[in-house]
Motif scaffolding. Structure first.
Motif, PDB file in Angstrom:
ATOM      1  N   GLY A  61      41.102  -8.170  10.803  1.00 23.22           N
ATOM      2  CA  GLY A  61      42.197  -7.657   9.994  1.00 23.22           C
ATOM      3  C   GLY A  61      41.851  -6.262   9.520  1.00 23.22           C
ATOM      4  N   TYR A 134      43.367 -14.063  10.957  1.00 25.25           N
ATOM      5  CA  TYR A 134      43.930 -12.746  10.675  1.00 25.25           C
ATOM      6  C   TYR A 134      44.185 -12.629   9.172  1.00 25.25           C
ATOM      7  CZ  TYR A 134      44.857 -11.830  15.653  1.00 25.25           C
ATOM      8  OH  TYR A 134      44.742 -11.603  17.004  1.00 25.25           O
ATOM      9  N   THR A 136      45.190  -9.285   7.273  1.00 25.53           N
ATOM     10  CA  THR A 136      46.394  -8.464   7.213  1.00 25.53           C
ATOM     11  C   THR A 136      46.197  -7.261   8.126  1.00 25.53           C
ATOM     12  OG1 THR A 136      47.927  -7.281   5.733  1.00 25.53           O
ATOM     13  CG2 THR A 136      45.582  -7.107   5.246  1.00 25.53           C
ATOM     14  N   ILE A 137      47.278  -6.683   8.578  1.00 26.31           N
ATOM     15  CA  ILE A 137      47.207  -5.508   9.451  1.00 26.31           C
ATOM     16  C   ILE A 137      48.074  -4.416   8.854  1.00 26.31           C
ATOM     17  CG2 ILE A 137      47.673  -4.571  11.742  1.00 26.31           C
ATOM     18  CD1 ILE A 137      47.207  -7.353  12.888  1.00 26.31           C
ATOM     19  N   LYS A 158      44.319  -5.626  17.972  1.00 23.85           N
ATOM     20  CA  LYS A 158      44.187  -6.844  17.159  1.00 23.85           C
ATOM     21  C   LYS A 158      44.809  -8.038  17.889  1.00 23.85           C
ATOM     22  CE  LYS A 158      42.433  -5.074  13.286  1.00 23.85           C
ATOM     23  NZ  LYS A 158      41.096  -5.431  12.770  1.00 23.85           N
ATOM     24  N   THR A 159      45.942  -7.807  18.515  1.00 22.80           N
ATOM     25  CA  THR A 159      46.653  -8.875  19.220  1.00 22.80           C
ATOM     26  C   THR A 159      45.855  -9.378  20.418  1.00 22.80           C
ATOM     27  OG1 THR A 159      48.759  -7.884  18.550  1.00 22.80           O
ATOM     28  CG2 THR A 159      48.835  -9.485  20.344  1.00 22.80           C
ATOM     29  N   THR A 172      46.585 -17.465  10.256  1.00 20.01           N
ATOM     30  CA  THR A 172      47.145 -16.134  10.059  1.00 20.01           C
ATOM     31  C   THR A 172      48.018 -16.037   8.815  1.00 20.01           C
ATOM     32  OG1 THR A 172      48.190 -14.281  11.233  1.00 20.01           O
ATOM     33  CG2 THR A 172      49.219 -16.448  11.466  1.00 20.01           C
ATOM     34  N   ASN A 173      48.123 -14.816   8.302  1.00 21.31           N
ATOM     35  CA  ASN A 173      48.869 -14.517   7.089  1.00 21.31           C
ATOM     36  C   ASN A 173      50.361 -14.477   7.401  1.00 21.31           C
ATOM     37  OD1 ASN A 173      49.923 -13.420   4.730  1.00 21.31           O
ATOM     38  ND2 ASN A 173      48.284 -11.925   4.483  1.00 21.31           N
ATOM     39  N   ASP A 176      52.537 -11.359   6.048  1.00 23.66           N
ATOM     40  CA  ASP A 176      52.433 -10.105   6.788  1.00 23.66           C
ATOM     41  C   ASP A 176      53.199 -10.272   8.098  1.00 23.66           C
ATOM     42  OD1 ASP A 176      51.672  -8.004   8.479  1.00 23.66           O
ATOM     43  OD2 ASP A 176      49.628  -7.948   7.719  1.00 23.66           O
ATOM     44  N   ARG A 178      53.277  -8.589  10.713  1.00 26.70           N
ATOM     45  CA  ARG A 178      52.487  -8.258  11.913  1.00 26.70           C
ATOM     46  C   ARG A 178      51.576  -9.405  12.316  1.00 26.70           C
ATOM     47  NH1 ARG A 178      51.626  -2.903   8.452  1.00 26.70           N
ATOM     48  NH2 ARG A 178      53.612  -1.896   8.955  1.00 26.70           N
ATOM     49  N   THR A 179      50.864  -9.965  11.356  1.00 26.25           N
ATOM     50  CA  THR A 179      49.984 -11.092  11.687  1.00 26.25           C
ATOM     51  C   THR A 179      50.801 -12.351  11.962  1.00 26.25           C
ATOM     52  OG1 THR A 179      49.696 -11.588   9.324  1.00 26.25           O
ATOM     53  CG2 THR A 179      48.052 -10.169  10.359  1.00 26.25           C
TER      54      THR A 179
END
Length: 375
Positions: A61, A134, A136-137, A158-159, A172-173, A176, A178-179
Motif C-alpha cells: 500500500g 492492501y 490504501t493507494i 500494485k495491482t 483489502t480496504n 478506498d 482503488r484497493t
C-alpha cells in the motif's frame, strides 16, 4: 543433485550471514537474502517459500504497511512461530525473513513504487503468497529514484501483485475505491475479505476533490468521506461502489487516554476453509485515525489466516488492549496540545486526522489543527 546441493549451501550461507549483518528494526536487513539469491538464484525462492506450511502474507500500500505488518506479527506471535520482515520493502528482505527463524507462516511488508523496481508480478510468481493485504493507494509516491512516477503506472504495479493470484485470499480496504476495485476484479477467481469504517460520525474536513473511478476513469460521487479519498462512493457511469464489508468499525469513542473501538467481523478463513464471525471491544491508545485503518487491516488479515479462529476475540483483545505507542515507527506520530486537549497527529495520507461531528467547539478545535498542519 547439483541444484539440491546449491540450494542447501545457499540456505546455510544465508543463515550464517545473519549474525554478520547488523540487524535493524524488524530484522529487515537484506544481506542474508542477497547471499542466498546470489548462490541459488531467484527461482530458488519458490522452494524456500514452499517450506511454509500455511504460506506467506504480503502487505502493500502507499501508507500503513509497516504499522499493519507490525500489528499482524504481534497478533500471530501469540499463536504461532512466524517468519517476517518489515521496514524494508525489497525481495532480498523477504528472502532474509524466509531464511531467519522458524514458523509455518510468513508475514512480509512489501512496498511497490513501480514495476521496474518492485517486480510485483515476479514476486507473486516466486513467493506464491496465500494472502495479500492492501492498506490504501494514494498519489504520494510521485517520484522513484528522482524520476517522475505516473500514478497510473504506480496503481498498475500494485495491482500486478495479485493479478495472477489463483489461490489464497486478498484482504483489502473497501473504503478506498482503488484497493476495493482490485478486490472486486479478483473476486471471481479467489476469496476477498473487505474491511472498512461503518461509523459516520467520522468525517474528513478537507475540501472535496475529484477522485477518478479506478474502473472507468470518470469522477466518483461521494455521499460521505472518512479520510482523504476513503469513504462511501459510487461511480454514476460504471456503477462501481464500496463493496459489502466483512470487517467493520461499528463505532469509536474518543477519550483523552484511550479510544474505544467496537469491531464486528464475518469473513472467510483460509486455514480452516470456512466463514467465521467475531466481535471485538478494544481499548487502544489515541494513536491517530490512520492507525484505526491499520488496526482493521491487521485484524482482518489475522482472522483470515489464523488456524485457531475460535481464539480471534481473545487474541485480538489481548494484543490491542495492551498496546502502547511504541509500535508506531519513529517520526510518524506526534502528540500535540491543542486548546488544552492532547491530539495525535500521524504521517499517514497527507495530513491524516479526524473530526467528530458535534458541537461548534469541536469543529473549531479541528479547524485550528488543520491550520497548524498546513503551516
Amino acid at each position: 543433485m547439483v541444484y539440491k546441493m546449491r540450494y542447501t549451501l545457499a540456505k546455510f550461507m544465508g543463515r550464517m550471514a545473519g549474525p554478520v549483518a547488523k540487524l535493524g528494526p524488524g530484522a529487515g536487513t537484506s544481506f542474508p537474502g542477497i547471499v542466498f539469491l546470489k548462490i541459488a538464484g531467484y527461482d530458488a525462492l519458490k522452494q524456500l517459500a514452499s517450506e511454509l506450511k500455511i504460506g506467506s502474507i504480503l502487505i502493500t500500500g502507499t501508507n500503513g504497511k509497516t504499522t499493519t505488518t507490525t500489528l499482524l506479527i504481534k497478533l500471530f506471535s501469540k499463536e504461532l512461530d512466524i517468519r517476517g520482515s518489515y521496514e524494508s520493502n525489497t525481495v532480498t528482505a523477504i528472502t532474509t525473513g524466509l531464511l531467519q527463524g522458524r514458523g509455518d507462516i510468513g508475514v512480509f511488508e512489501y512496498g511497490i513504487r513501480d514495476k521496474k523496481h518492485g517486480m510485483p508480478d515476479t514476486i507473486q510468481e516466486l513467493i506464491g503468497p496465500v494472502g495479500v493485504v492492501y492498506t490504501t493507494i494514494s498519489r504520494e509516491h510521485a517520484q522513484v529514484a528522482g524520476v517522475k512516477n505516473p500514478f497510473n503506472q504506480y496503481l498498475e504495479a500494485k495491482t500486478l501483485l495479485t493479478d495472477n493470484m489463483n489461490h489464497g485470499v486478498i484482504v483489502t480496504n473497501a473504503d478506498d475505491p482503488r484497493t476495493a476495485n482490485i478486490g472486486l476484479n479478483k473476486s471471481k477467481d479467489i476469496k476477498v475479505n473487505y474491511y472498512g469504517v461503518d461509523d459516520k460520525k467520522i468525517s474528513d474536513i478537507f475540501e472535496d476533490e475529484t477522485v477518478e473511478c479506478p474502473n472507468c476513469g470518470n469522477p466518483l460521487e461521494y455521499s460521505h468521506k472518512f479520510m482523504n479519498h476513503r469513504g462511501l462512493y459510487k461511480c454514476p457511469d460504471c456503477g462501481l461502489e464500496r463493496p459489502q464489508l466483512n470487517v467493520r468499525l461499528k463505532s469509536i469513542e474518543f477519550e483523552d487516554t484511550k479510544w474505544l473501538l467496537n469491531i464486528e467481523g464475518n469473513l472467510f478463513n483460509y486455514t480452516v476453509n470456512k466463514d467465521v464471525s467475531f466481535k471485538l471491544h478494544l481499548k487502544v491508545p489515541p494513536f491517530g485515525f490512520h492507525n484505526v485503518y491499520n488496526t482493521l487491516a491487521s485484524i482482518t488479515a489475522f482472522a483470515t489466516f489464523t488456524p485457531n479462529p475460535d481464539n480471534i476475540e481473545k487474541t485480538a483483545e489481548y494484543v490491542f488492549n495492551n498496546l502502547d505507542m511504541s509500535f508506531i515507527p519513529p517520526g510518524r506520530f506526534e502528540v500535540v496540545n491543542i486548546n488544552g486537549k492532547k491530539v495525535g497527529l500521524g504521517q499517514g495520507d497527507n495530513y491524516d486526522y479526524v473530526i467528530m461531528t458535534g458541537c461548534g467547539e469541536e469543529q473549531a478545535m479541528w479547524e485550528n489543527i488543520k491550520q497548524k498542519l498546513i503551516k
